[in-house]
Enzyme design. Structure first.
Site, PDB file in Angstrom:
ATOM      1  N   TYR A  25       0.844  -1.200   0.000  1.00  0.00           N
ATOM      2  CA  TYR A  25       0.000   0.000   0.000  1.00  0.00           C
ATOM      3  C   TYR A  25       0.884   1.256   0.000  1.00  0.00           C
ATOM      4  CZ  TYR A  25      -3.691   3.229   1.636  1.00  0.00           C
ATOM      5  OH  TYR A  25      -4.582   4.274   1.776  1.00  0.00           O
ATOM      6  N   ASN A  28      -6.041   9.519   8.491  1.00  0.00           N
ATOM      7  CA  ASN A  28      -7.182   8.676   8.913  1.00  0.00           C
ATOM      8  C   ASN A  28      -8.505   9.441   8.904  1.00  0.00           C
ATOM      9  OD1 ASN A  28      -4.656   7.568  10.139  1.00  0.00           O
ATOM     10  ND2 ASN A  28      -6.049   5.929  10.736  1.00  0.00           N
ATOM     11  N   ASP A  52       3.362  -1.135  12.372  1.00  0.00           N
ATOM     12  CA  ASP A  52       2.270  -0.221  12.735  1.00  0.00           C
ATOM     13  C   ASP A  52       2.887   1.119  13.176  1.00  0.00           C
ATOM     14  OD1 ASP A  52      -0.840  -0.936  13.598  1.00  0.00           O
ATOM     15  OD2 ASP A  52      -0.024   0.798  14.648  1.00  0.00           O
TER      16      ASP A  52
HETATM   17  P1  NAD Z   1     -12.639   2.032   0.452  1.00  0.00           P
HETATM   18  O1  NAD Z   1     -11.975   0.711   0.493  1.00  0.00           O
HETATM   19  O2  NAD Z   1     -13.957   2.189   1.130  1.00  0.00           O
HETATM   20  O3  NAD Z   1     -12.827   2.509  -1.051  1.00  0.00           O
HETATM   21  C1  NAD Z   1     -11.973   2.145  -2.100  1.00  0.00           C
HETATM   22  C2  NAD Z   1     -12.830   1.864  -3.321  1.00  0.00           C
HETATM   23  O4  NAD Z   1     -11.974   1.495  -4.423  1.00  0.00           O
HETATM   24  C3  NAD Z   1     -13.797   0.688  -3.114  1.00  0.00           C
HETATM   25  O5  NAD Z   1     -15.072   1.035  -3.565  1.00  0.00           O
HETATM   26  C4  NAD Z   1     -13.184  -0.427  -3.940  1.00  0.00           C
HETATM   27  O6  NAD Z   1     -14.134  -1.370  -4.400  1.00  0.00           O
HETATM   28  C5  NAD Z   1     -12.530   0.352  -5.057  1.00  0.00           C
HETATM   29  N1  NAD Z   1     -11.443  -0.370  -5.726  1.00  0.00           N
HETATM   30  C6  NAD Z   1     -10.414  -1.045  -5.150  1.00  0.00           C
HETATM   31  N2  NAD Z   1      -9.627  -1.575  -6.098  1.00  0.00           N
HETATM   32  C7  NAD Z   1     -10.154  -1.213  -7.297  1.00  0.00           C
HETATM   33  C8  NAD Z   1      -9.797  -1.475  -8.639  1.00  0.00           C
HETATM   34  N3  NAD Z   1      -8.714  -2.190  -8.965  1.00  0.00           N
HETATM   35  N4  NAD Z   1     -10.590  -0.959  -9.634  1.00  0.00           N
HETATM   36  C9  NAD Z   1     -11.696  -0.235  -9.329  1.00  0.00           C
HETATM   37  N5  NAD Z   1     -12.086   0.043  -8.072  1.00  0.00           N
HETATM   38  C10 NAD Z   1     -11.321  -0.455  -7.068  1.00  0.00           C
HETATM   39  O7  NAD Z   1     -11.587   3.082   1.019  1.00  0.00           O
HETATM   40  P2  NAD Z   1     -11.737   4.644   1.335  1.00  0.00           P
HETATM   41  O8  NAD Z   1     -11.483   4.827   2.778  1.00  0.00           O
HETATM   42  O9  NAD Z   1     -12.966   5.187   0.728  1.00  0.00           O
HETATM   43  O10 NAD Z   1     -10.471   5.209   0.556  1.00  0.00           O
HETATM   44  C11 NAD Z   1     -10.583   5.868  -0.699  1.00  0.00           C
HETATM   45  C12 NAD Z   1      -9.203   6.349  -1.135  1.00  0.00           C
HETATM   46  O11 NAD Z   1      -8.675   7.246  -0.160  1.00  0.00           O
HETATM   47  C13 NAD Z   1      -8.190   5.219  -1.286  1.00  0.00           C
HETATM   48  O12 NAD Z   1      -7.391   5.476  -2.417  1.00  0.00           O
HETATM   49  C14 NAD Z   1      -7.371   5.309  -0.024  1.00  0.00           C
HETATM   50  O13 NAD Z   1      -6.066   4.847  -0.223  1.00  0.00           O
HETATM   51  C15 NAD Z   1      -7.410   6.810   0.272  1.00  0.00           C
HETATM   52  N6  NAD Z   1      -7.210   7.063   1.704  1.00  0.00           N
HETATM   53  C16 NAD Z   1      -8.212   6.832   2.596  1.00  0.00           C
HETATM   54  C17 NAD Z   1      -7.969   7.057   3.954  1.00  0.00           C
HETATM   55  C18 NAD Z   1      -9.032   6.854   5.002  1.00  0.00           C
HETATM   56  O14 NAD Z   1      -8.751   7.044   6.190  1.00  0.00           O
HETATM   57  N7  NAD Z   1     -10.254   6.507   4.668  1.00  0.00           N
HETATM   58  C19 NAD Z   1      -6.713   7.512   4.390  1.00  0.00           C
HETATM   59  C20 NAD Z   1      -5.728   7.709   3.438  1.00  0.00           C
HETATM   60  C21 NAD Z   1      -5.986   7.502   2.091  1.00  0.00           C
HETATM   61  N1  UDP Z   2      -6.014  -0.707  16.024  1.00  0.00           N
HETATM   62  C1  UDP Z   2      -6.373  -1.227  17.251  1.00  0.00           C
HETATM   63  N2  UDP Z   2      -7.422  -2.087  17.315  1.00  0.00           N
HETATM   64  C2  UDP Z   2      -8.168  -2.421  16.231  1.00  0.00           C
HETATM   65  C3  UDP Z   2      -7.811  -1.881  14.971  1.00  0.00           C
HETATM   66  C4  UDP Z   2      -6.727  -1.040  14.900  1.00  0.00           C
HETATM   67  O1  UDP Z   2      -5.729  -0.942  18.273  1.00  0.00           O
HETATM   68  O2  UDP Z   2      -9.121  -3.195  16.392  1.00  0.00           O
HETATM   69  C5  UDP Z   2      -4.880   0.229  15.937  1.00  0.00           C
HETATM   70  C6  UDP Z   2      -3.858  -0.119  14.855  1.00  0.00           C
HETATM   71  O3  UDP Z   2      -2.897  -1.028  15.346  1.00  0.00           O
HETATM   72  C7  UDP Z   2      -3.272   1.248  14.567  1.00  0.00           C
HETATM   73  C8  UDP Z   2      -4.441   2.206  14.798  1.00  0.00           C
HETATM   74  O4  UDP Z   2      -5.389   1.480  15.557  1.00  0.00           O
HETATM   75  O5  UDP Z   2      -2.252   1.563  15.486  1.00  0.00           O
HETATM   76  C9  UDP Z   2      -5.100   2.678  13.502  1.00  0.00           C
HETATM   77  O6  UDP Z   2      -5.369   1.536  12.713  1.00  0.00           O
HETATM   78  P1  UDP Z   2      -6.169   1.611  11.328  1.00  0.00           P
HETATM   79  O7  UDP Z   2      -6.120   0.242  10.748  1.00  0.00           O
HETATM   80  O8  UDP Z   2      -7.491   2.224  11.569  1.00  0.00           O
HETATM   81  O9  UDP Z   2      -5.350   2.649  10.439  1.00  0.00           O
HETATM   82  P2  UDP Z   2      -3.797   2.878  10.079  1.00  0.00           P
HETATM   83  O10 UDP Z   2      -2.919   2.003  10.934  1.00  0.00           O
HETATM   84  O11 UDP Z   2      -3.692   2.556   8.651  1.00  0.00           O
HETATM   85  O12 UDP Z   2      -3.593   4.310  10.424  1.00  0.00           O
END
Ligand code: NAD
Ligand code: UDP
Length: 310
Positions: free
Chosen positions: A144, A173, A272
Site C-alpha cells: 500500500y 485517517n 504499525d
Molecule cells: P474504500 O476501500 O472504502 O474505497 C476504495 C474503493 O476502491 C472501493 O469502492 C473499492 O471497491 C474500489 N477499488 C479497489 N480496487 C479497485 C480497482 N482495482 N478498480 C476499481 N475500483 C477499485 O476506502 P476509502 O477509505 O474510501 O479510501 C478511498 C481512497 O482514499 C483510497 O485510495 C485510499 O487509499 C485513500 N485514503 C483513505 C484514507 C481513510 O482514512 N479513509 C486515508 C488515506 C488515504
Molecule cells: N487498532 C487497534 N485495534 C483495532 C484496529 C486497529 O488498536 O481493532 C490500531 C492499529 O494497530 C493502529 C491504529 O489502531 O495503530 C489505527 O489503525 P487503522 O487500521 O485504523 O489505520 P492505520 O494504521 O492505517 O492508520
C-alpha cells in the site's frame, strides 16, 4: 455542468464524494470493481439522472469522455489491502497510470487520493508535506505505502513530462458513516465492538496515536483542492491535527455508546506507525481549509450510522 469520473466511487470516501459532486450540479461517472466498495453506499444515487455506475477494474485501461477525474480506487484498510498485496500495488500503480493516461488524452485535471502512509512510521512529528517518510519497503504495509508513493511519482512525472494538471492529496485517517463494519479500521472496529458489547481490541499498548478527520471535512478538503488555483499541485495534507492514543479513542467510544465492553490487548501488527499527526498550514493557506468537526461530534454521528446497520 462537468462530467466527473470518480474511481473507487462506491467506497467509503468515494460515495460521499459522489454525493457532493451531484449536489454541486455535476454529472458523475462512478467507476468501481466492488472489491471493498458496496452497492449500498451508492444505492440512493442509482436513480439520480446525473449518476452513472460502471463496474470496472482500474488496472485495465478505460476509454470514456469526462472533464475531471478523482482517483480514489484502492482498498484503504490494512486487512483489505493485505488480502491480495500484489493486486493492491497493481491498483495503485497501474490504476494510476491508466487514470493518468486518460487525463493526458483528454487534457483534463486529475486528483490523487494519496495517504499519510507515504510518511511510513514517521521520525518527524507532526508531519509536514516536506517530510520524505520512513517506509519499510519489505514489510506487510509496503504494498500500500510504496504503491501510493509510486503513484505520487507517476502523478508528478505525468505533470512534468506531459503537462497533465494534477492535485495530490495526502489523506490522514478519516472516519464516518459508510465505513465498512468489517473493514478492520480502528474507528469502525471499536464502535462495532462497543455496540455489540464485545471486547475492544487494542493492538499493542494502545499508546500509538492517530489523527482522525470526519468524512465531511475530508470531502470539503478534496473538493477545495480540485478547485484550487491553476498550478497548485500539492501534495497537501488533509487531516485533523487533533491527536489521540488508541486508548483515548476506545474510552471515548465506550462512553458515547454507554457500553459495558472491556479492553483486551492484542499484539501490535508489524510496522504499525507509532504516531501520526498532520501539519495543515499548506491546506489553510492554499485551500482556506481546516477541519471543523470535533472527534466527539463525528463519533456521535458515526455511532448513529453503525446502530442502523448492525
Ligand atoms: P474504500 O476501500 O472504502 O474505497 C476504495 C474503493 O476502491 C472501493 O469502492 C473499492 O471497491 C474500489 N477499488 C479497489 N480496487 C479497485 C480497482 N482495482 N478498480 C476499481 N475500483 C477499485 O476506502 P476509502 O477509505 O474510501 O479510501 C478511498 C481512497 O482514499 C483510497 O485510495 C485510499 O487509499 C485513500 N485514503 C483513505 C484514507 C481513510 O482514512 N479513509 C486515508 C488515506 C488515504
Ligand atoms: N487498532 C487497534 N485495534 C483495532 C484496529 C486497529 O488498536 O481493532 C490500531 C492499529 O494497530 C493502529 C491504529 O489502531 O495503530 C489505527 O489503525 P487503522 O487500521 O485504523 O489505520 P492505520 O494504521 O492505517 O492508520
Amino acid at each position: 455542468m462537468k462530467r466527473v469520473l470518480v474511481s473507487g466511487g462506491a467506497g467509503f470516501l468515494g460515495s460521499h464524494l459522489c454525493d457532493r459532486l451531484l449536489k454541486e450540479g455535476n454529472e458523475v461517472l462512478c467507476v468501481d470493481n466492488f472489491f471493498t466498495g458496496r452497492r449500498s453506499n451508492i444505492h440512493h444515487l442509482l436513480d439520480h439522472k446525473n449518476f452513472e455506475l460502471l463496474r470496472h477494474d482500474v488496472t485495465h485501461p478505460l476509454f470514456v469522455e469526462v472533464d475531471e477525474i478523482y482517483n480514489l480506487a484502492c482498498p484503504a484498510s490494512p486487512i483489505h489491502y493485505q488480502f491480495d498485496p500484489v493486486q493492491t500495488t497493481k491498483t495503485s500503480v497501474i490504476g494510476a497510470m491508466n487514470m493518468l493516461g486518460l487525463a493526458k488524452r483528454l487534457k483534463i485535471k486529475i486528483l490523487q487520493a494519496s495517504t499519510s502512509e507515504v510518511y511510513g512510521d514517521p521520525e518527524i512529528h507532526p508531519q509536514p508535506e516536506s517530510y520524505r517518510g520512513n517506509v519499510n519497503t519489505l514489510g506487510i504495509r509496503a504494498c500500500y505505502d510504496e504503491g501510493k508513493r509510486c503513484a505520487e511519482t507517476l502523478f508528478f512525472d505525468y505533470h512534468r513530462q506531459h503537462g497533465v494538471p494534477i492535485k495530490v492529496m495526502r489523506i490522514f485517517n478519516t472516519y464516518g458513516p459508510r465505513m465498512h463494519p468489517n473493514d478492520g479500521r480502528v474507528v469502525s472496529n471499536f464502535i462495532v465492538q462497543a455496540l455489540k458489547g464485545e471486547d475492544i481490541t487494542i493492538y499493542g499498548d494502545g499508546m500509538q496515536t492517530r489523527s482522525f478527520c470526519y468524512v465531511d471535512d475530508n470531502i470539503q478538503g478534496m473538493y477545495s483542492l480540485m478547485n484550487s488555483r491553476d498550478g497548485f499541485t500539492g501534495p497537501v495534507n488533509i487531516g485533523n491535527p487533533g491527536e489521540f492514543t488508541m486508548l483515548e479513542l476506545a474510552n471515548e467510544i465506550i462512553e458515547l455508546t454507554n457500553s459495558k465492553s472491556k479492553l483486551v490487548f492484542l499484539p501490535l501488527p508489524q510496522d504499525d506507525p507509532m504516531q501520526r499527526k498532520p501539519v495543515i498550514d499548506l491546506a489553510k493557506k492554499e485551500l482556506n481549509w481546516e477541519p471543523t468537526i470535533k472527534l466527539r461530534d463525528g463519533l456521535t454521528k458515526t455511532i448513529e450510522y453503525f446502530e442502523g446497520v448492525i
